[in-house]
Design a protein around this motif. Structure first.
Motif, PDB file in Angstrom:
ATOM      1  N   PRO A  59      78.589  48.979 102.893  1.00 26.38           N
ATOM      2  CA  PRO A  59      77.456  48.058 103.035  1.00 26.38           C
ATOM      3  C   PRO A  59      76.290  48.725 103.762  1.00 26.38           C
ATOM      4  CG  PRO A  59      79.514  47.046 103.772  1.00 26.38           C
ATOM      5  CD  PRO A  59      79.781  48.496 103.602  1.00 26.38           C
ATOM      6  N   SER A  60      75.094  48.281 103.459  1.00 28.89           N
ATOM      7  CA  SER A  60      73.898  48.805 104.107  1.00 28.89           C
ATOM      8  C   SER A  60      73.319  47.757 105.053  1.00 28.89           C
ATOM      9  CB  SER A  60      72.856  49.185 103.048  1.00 28.89           C
ATOM     10  OG  SER A  60      71.686  49.674 103.659  1.00 28.89           O
ATOM     11  N   LEU A  61      72.901  48.197 106.237  1.00 25.87           N
ATOM     12  CA  LEU A  61      72.290  47.301 107.220  1.00 25.87           C
ATOM     13  C   LEU A  61      70.796  47.580 107.275  1.00 25.87           C
ATOM     14  CD1 LEU A  61      74.920  47.548 110.113  1.00 25.87           C
ATOM     15  CD2 LEU A  61      74.678  45.722 108.426  1.00 25.87           C
ATOM     16  N   SER A  62      70.002  46.586 106.999  1.00 25.36           N
ATOM     17  CA  SER A  62      68.550  46.749 106.999  1.00 25.36           C
ATOM     18  C   SER A  62      68.019  46.725 108.430  1.00 25.36           C
ATOM     19  CB  SER A  62      67.907  45.615 106.202  1.00 25.36           C
ATOM     20  OG  SER A  62      68.097  44.378 106.877  1.00 25.36           O
ATOM     21  N   LEU A 278      69.421  58.036 117.683  1.00 32.54           N
ATOM     22  CA  LEU A 278      70.279  58.125 118.870  1.00 32.54           C
ATOM     23  C   LEU A 278      71.261  59.258 118.660  1.00 32.54           C
ATOM     24  CD1 LEU A 278      71.423  57.020 121.580  1.00 32.54           C
ATOM     25  CD2 LEU A 278      72.950  55.574 120.216  1.00 32.54           C
ATOM     26  N   GLU A 279      71.308  60.182 119.600  1.00 36.57           N
ATOM     27  CA  GLU A 279      72.294  61.259 119.555  1.00 36.57           C
ATOM     28  C   GLU A 279      73.547  60.807 120.305  1.00 36.57           C
ATOM     29  OE1 GLU A 279      71.881  65.929 119.884  1.00 36.57           O
ATOM     30  OE2 GLU A 279      71.916  65.035 121.884  1.00 36.57           O
ATOM     31  N   VAL A 280      74.698  60.964 119.671  1.00 36.88           N
ATOM     32  CA  VAL A 280      75.959  60.549 120.279  1.00 36.88           C
ATOM     33  C   VAL A 280      76.873  61.754 120.411  1.00 36.88           C
ATOM     34  CG1 VAL A 280      77.885  58.932 120.207  1.00 36.88           C
ATOM     35  CG2 VAL A 280      75.703  58.294 119.163  1.00 36.88           C
ATOM     36  N   LEU A 281      77.285  62.041 121.634  1.00 41.13           N
ATOM     37  CA  LEU A 281      78.220  63.124 121.921  1.00 41.13           C
ATOM     38  C   LEU A 281      79.630  62.551 121.853  1.00 41.13           C
ATOM     39  CD1 LEU A 281      76.358  64.637 125.015  1.00 41.13           C
ATOM     40  CD2 LEU A 281      76.075  65.234 122.595  1.00 41.13           C
ATOM     41  N   VAL A 282      80.458  63.097 120.961  1.00 39.55           N
ATOM     42  CA  VAL A 282      81.757  62.509 120.671  1.00 39.55           C
ATOM     43  C   VAL A 282      82.879  63.502 120.983  1.00 39.55           C
ATOM     44  CG1 VAL A 282      83.161  61.346 118.936  1.00 39.55           C
ATOM     45  CG2 VAL A 282      80.659  61.257 118.765  1.00 39.55           C
ATOM     46  N   PRO A 283      83.629  63.313 122.082  1.00 40.21           N
ATOM     47  CA  PRO A 283      84.829  64.135 122.291  1.00 40.21           C
ATOM     48  C   PRO A 283      85.762  63.957 121.096  1.00 40.21           C
ATOM     49  CG  PRO A 283      84.278  62.873 124.268  1.00 40.21           C
ATOM     50  CD  PRO A 283      83.426  62.337 123.165  1.00 40.21           C
ATOM     51  N   THR A 284      86.185  65.050 120.487  1.00 37.47           N
ATOM     52  CA  THR A 284      86.799  64.967 119.165  1.00 37.47           C
ATOM     53  C   THR A 284      88.163  65.628 119.108  1.00 37.47           C
ATOM     54  OG1 THR A 284      84.613  64.929 118.129  1.00 37.47           O
ATOM     55  CG2 THR A 284      86.469  65.553 116.723  1.00 37.47           C
ATOM     56  N   GLY A 285      89.162  64.835 118.676  1.00 33.48           N
ATOM     57  CA  GLY A 285      90.502  65.346 118.423  1.00 33.48           C
ATOM     58  C   GLY A 285      90.845  65.171 116.967  1.00 33.48           C
ATOM     59  N   GLY A 286      91.399  63.988 116.620  1.00 32.46           N
ATOM     60  CA  GLY A 286      91.746  63.681 115.242  1.00 32.46           C
ATOM     61  C   GLY A 286      90.551  63.285 114.402  1.00 32.46           C
ATOM     62  N   ALA A 287      89.363  63.197 114.990  1.00 25.54           N
ATOM     63  CA  ALA A 287      88.086  62.953 114.320  1.00 25.54           C
ATOM     64  C   ALA A 287      87.926  61.530 113.786  1.00 25.54           C
ATOM     65  CB  ALA A 287      87.848  63.964 113.192  1.00 25.54           C
ATOM     66  N   LEU A 298      75.800  56.164 107.097  1.00 30.61           N
ATOM     67  CA  LEU A 298      75.616  55.726 105.717  1.00 30.61           C
ATOM     68  C   LEU A 298      75.218  54.257 105.642  1.00 30.61           C
ATOM     69  CD1 LEU A 298      78.605  57.498 103.916  1.00 30.61           C
ATOM     70  CD2 LEU A 298      76.180  58.061 103.746  1.00 30.61           C
ATOM     71  N   MET A 299      75.592  53.483 106.657  1.00 33.47           N
ATOM     72  CA  MET A 299      75.216  52.069 106.686  1.00 33.47           C
ATOM     73  C   MET A 299      73.764  51.868 107.129  1.00 33.47           C
ATOM     74  SD  MET A 299      78.716  50.305 108.185  1.00 33.47           S
ATOM     75  CE  MET A 299      78.087  48.622 108.034  1.00 33.47           C
ATOM     76  N   GLY A 300      73.117  52.945 107.569  1.00 32.80           N
ATOM     77  CA  GLY A 300      71.705  52.859 107.899  1.00 32.80           C
ATOM     78  C   GLY A 300      71.354  53.032 109.357  1.00 32.80           C
ATOM     79  N   ILE A 301      72.343  53.360 110.203  1.00 33.21           N
ATOM     80  CA  ILE A 301      72.067  53.574 111.624  1.00 33.21           C
ATOM     81  C   ILE A 301      71.678  55.035 111.822  1.00 33.21           C
ATOM     82  CG2 ILE A 301      72.926  53.325 113.978  1.00 33.21           C
ATOM     83  CD1 ILE A 301      72.883  50.750 112.331  1.00 33.21           C
ATOM     84  N   PRO A 302      70.471  55.324 112.338  1.00 28.93           N
ATOM     85  CA  PRO A 302      70.033  56.715 112.492  1.00 28.93           C
ATOM     86  C   PRO A 302      70.689  57.393 113.695  1.00 28.93           C
ATOM     87  CG  PRO A 302      68.278  55.221 113.147  1.00 28.93           C
ATOM     88  CD  PRO A 302      69.393  54.359 112.652  1.00 28.93           C
ATOM     89  N   LEU A 303      71.841  57.981 113.454  1.00 27.67           N
ATOM     90  CA  LEU A 303      72.603  58.656 114.493  1.00 27.67           C
ATOM     91  C   LEU A 303      72.549  60.165 114.298  1.00 27.67           C
ATOM     92  CD1 LEU A 303      75.850  56.478 114.362  1.00 27.67           C
ATOM     93  CD2 LEU A 303      74.001  56.262 116.032  1.00 27.67           C
TER      94      LEU A 303
END
Length: 507
Positions: A59-62, A278-287, A298-303
């Motif tokens: 889905p897309s969020l306007s 918005l830049e989001v720093l994500v500690p990543t293991g299993g992703a 893809l839903m339209g949030i500029p991250l």
């Protein structure tokens, strides 16, 4: 906002209605399965073709919808997101709201999550206010409520099988503790997680809890679990399912983390189509969080997503050079929950970025599973670099970030959160952007790392009490056939349940 101020505590009088999800269906990332319902994927581990379930449509969020939602609480936003992916015919909205409310009722703060702003333009999204003090409590508690809803409605049982690198196991256990409709089998890597993580699992004594300590790594544990889930007869007879982030429901709930952070930090107060990043720093293991972030984009949030890892740097190498290959061994670090060389949720990311090319994903991942080495196709690597950047942090860097954050803010972070905070301290923020780091766990779960950093730690009473509790678990020796032993245990659970049910009938 001043340092230490908490954001996001206002609530709306009534939830704004989401675009209605009439018929969301799910497919496998390997193209062999389509048209599955939410209930189908909730009660699944891997898809029958070995892939992972994903929604057939995103889905897309306007901007207008985002502006409308900007005043909602985290719980209300979570409900809106879930309504997009769970059809009304499967869980009516009123029921869904009640399930989510019940899931978050045990959290230690009313909003369940908290956004804190520190010095140097650093915002921290605290996701660790659940019972086991880890971000996984959010998705796990909701998923458990969804499971119980369907099981009670259908009069059925399920057996959950979970491998854990630390926090997943204890969170899964607490989410289903004592439920009569569910048995859970959890396998953790002995000696490779913290004492608190281990005791949260081994002291959880109930008839439906079954814990195994394996002499190996979390990646070693994944091998027999994949084989068990690939046995359709076993899965069918025992209602076998996963609560790892293999389960789509876990990813679904994690979408709300990114939406909440964006609306609190970057949503402009006035209308318009132009939205800041918005830049989001994500500690990543299993992703899993990275997969959720990619879906939100893809839903339209500029991250702008940044996957930050420890010395187990397969995700970092994949982004930097397209080298998606395991190292010779999993390194033990101060951030054990991300000591992972098989970030399995990247399969979901590859599927999204490849234009949902299930045949290509199947070929790539099967080669990786067979050889543990893979060079990403140039087009896929280019797509990956466009949605994701990365960093890798040593143990010394983790300690450095923990100390600096404390010195600058008197704010204590866990070693996993420190992986992201280190990245913040070593990369400038782009002009006009905000930055947020996801705080995945409480520092109280990682006493050794806090002590090594030379920082003070006031332990919660619940953590102190763990040392006094009885433990119960079984050991999987390296010489054991883990698949066979786990299979036998699953069979015995069902046998005991059948005998118990027969006895109740006679009574």
């Amino acid at each position: 906002m001043t340092p230490g101020k908490v954001a996001g505590q206002s609530t709306a009088d009534s939830a704004v209605k989401s675009p209605v999800c009439h018929r969301m269906r799910y497919c496998s990332t390997r193209a062999g399965v389509q048209g599955r319902s939410f209930r189908d994927v909730l009660f699944s581990g891997y898809a029958p073709d070995g892939g992972m379930f994903m929604p057939e449509t995103i889905p897309s969020l306007s901007p207008e919808t985002l502006h409308t939602w900007s005043h909602l609480s985290y719980q209300q936003l979570l409900c809106e997101i879930c309504c997009l992916y769970i059809p009304e015919q499967e869980i009516p909205r009123h029921d869904l709201e009640g399930l989510i409310s019940q899931a978050l009722s045990s959290f230690s703060i009313p909003e369940a999550v908290r956004l804190v702003q520190l010095k140097d333009s650093l915002s921290i999204l605290e996701l660790f206010h659940g019972e086991t003090l880890a971000f996984k409590d959010l998705a796990m508690s909701c998923t458990a409520q969804f499971l119980q809803y369907f099981l009670r409605k259908d009069g059925k049982r399920a057996t959950i099988l979970v491998g854990t690198s630390g926090d997943t196991g204890s969170s899964a256990i607490r989410s289903v503790f004592g439920l009569s409709e569910v048995d859970i089998v959890v396998v953790f890597p002995c000696g490779r997680i913290t004492k608190v993580q281990e005791r949260q699992m081994t002291t959880s004594i109930a008839d439906n809890i079954h814990v195994f300590a394996a002499d190996g790594t979390s990646d070693d544990i994944d091998v027999p679990l994949r084989k068990l889930f690939a046995d359709p007869d076993l899965v069918q007879r025992h209602g076998l399912m996963s609560l790892n982030s293999v389960n789509w429901s876990r990813i679904l709930v994690q979408l709300a983390h990114f939406l909440f952070a964006y609306l609190q930090l970057s949503m402009p107060q006035t209308g318009g189509d132009a939205l800041p990043v918005l830049e989001v720093l994500v500690p990543t293991g299993g992703a899993g969080n990275i997969a959720a972030g990619c879906i939100m984009k893809l839903m339209g949030i500029p991250l702008r997503l940044v996957a930050v890892v420890n010395s187990n740097d397969i995700v970092h190498r994949a982004v930097q050079s397209g080298d998606f290959s395991m190292s010779d061994s999993v390194k033990q670090t101060l951030a054990p929950a991300i000591d992972i060389q098989d970030p399995y949720n990247l399969e979901r990311v590859f599927w999204l970025l490849s234009g949902r090319d299930g045949a290509m994903v199947k070929s790539l991942i099967e080669e990786f599973q067979r050889t543990h080495k893979l060079t990403l196709p140039a087009s896929l690597h280019q797509q990956l670099c466009e949605v994701l950047s990365s960093g890798s942090v040593s143990d010394d860097g983790i300690l450095e970030a923990m100390r600096r954050c404390w010195q600058d803010n008197h704010y204590l972070i866990c070693p996993h959160t420190a992986v992201g905070v280190w990245q913040h301290y070593h990369t400038p923020i782009r002009p006009g952007e905000n930055r947020c780091c996801i705080a995945t766990a409480s520092p109280a779960k990682f006493q050794e790392a806090v002590q090594k950093a030379g920082l003070p730690l006031d332990l919660p009473e619940a953590v102190k009490a763990l040392d006094k509790l009885e433990t119960r678990y079984e050991v999987l020796e390296r010489s054991d056939d883990w698949e066979s032993k786990l299979r036998q245990h699953i069979e015995s659970i069902s046998s005991l349940r059948r005998r118990g049910a027969a006895a109740k009938t006679r009574d």
